[in-house]
Enzyme design. Structure first.
Site, short mmCIF file in Angstrom:
data_model
loop_
_atom_site.label_atom_id
_atom_site.label_comp_id
_atom_site.label_asym_id
_atom_site.label_seq_id
_atom_site.Cartn_x
_atom_site.Cartn_y
_atom_site.Cartn_z
N HIS A 57 29.54 26.56 49.37
CA HIS A 57 30.34 25.58 50.11
C HIS A 57 29.96 25.61 51.57
O HIS A 57 29.33 26.55 52.05
CB HIS A 57 31.84 25.87 49.95
N ASP A 59 31.86 25.03 55.48
CA ASP A 59 33.17 25.04 56.11
C ASP A 59 33.43 23.69 56.76
O ASP A 59 32.52 23.03 57.24
CB ASP A 59 33.27 26.15 57.15
N HIS A 114 27.01 28.33 52.15
CA HIS A 114 27.09 29.76 51.90
C HIS A 114 27.90 30.04 50.65
O HIS A 114 28.61 29.18 50.15
CB HIS A 114 27.66 30.51 53.12
N ARG A 128 36.34 43.62 48.86
CA ARG A 128 35.57 43.10 49.98
C ARG A 128 36.54 42.36 50.89
O ARG A 128 37.32 41.53 50.42
CB ARG A 128 34.48 42.14 49.50
#
Length: 164
Positions: A57, A59, A114, A128
């Site tokens: 996707h 941002d 990303h 994470r």
């Protein structure tokens, strides 16, 4: 503001003069800039083959400032179409160009695609944590002939099913 000021210094003159206001001013008074705490839990072992923690996707905002996460997994897609690992060395920052900067720059600055991959080995047993800071302009900022920041955000949230 300083980071956006640096970005606005380097496009070709025809791109720079198309900005309706300096990029560094676009976030002044914005109530949409957002720091998120993202926790990806340890894997259970029941994940489907090929599953990812966050699908590819871009941002929505102008820029995303991303301090290194505690675990690897973030990848960016280069202009050559290849996925590359983003280092997660303590103290480093990744800066992603968002869709709104792509719109405001007439595509000169392409949005950074990303994704976050699932870990393997011992990493699969650990969480994470990621802390992205999304720099959003004020709603009244004119990004292009087509969009204000507010109309762009509304359209994208509808596309994502977040708003109806």
């Amino acid at each position: 503001e300083e980071l956006l000021g640096w970005v606005e210094q380097y496009p070709p003159p025809e791109i720079a003069k198309s900005y309706r206001e300096p990029l560094s001013n676009m976030i002044k008074g914005s109530d949409h800039t957002l720091l998120r705490v993202l926790r990806y839990p340890p894997l259970t072992g029941n994940e489907p083959a090929g599953a990812v923690r966050a699908a590819a996707h871009g941002d929505i905002n102008l820029l995303t400032i991303l301090p290194a996460a505690n675990e690897p997994g973030l990848q960016i897609k280069g202009t050559d179409g290849l996925w590359r690992d983003v280092p997660c060395d303590f103290g480093t920052l990744a800066i992603n160009i968002g869709d709104m900067l792509q719109e405001a720059s007439q595509g000169y600055y392409p949005s950074t695609l990303h994704q976050v991959l699932n870990p393997t080995g011992e990493g699969a047993k650990r969480s994470r944590v990621s802390l992205p800071l999304f720099l959003h302009p004020r709603n009244d900022v004119v990004l292009s002939e087509r969009y204000t920041a507010g109309s762009y955000l509304e359209e994208r949230l509808r596309e994502l099913g977040v708003k109806s």
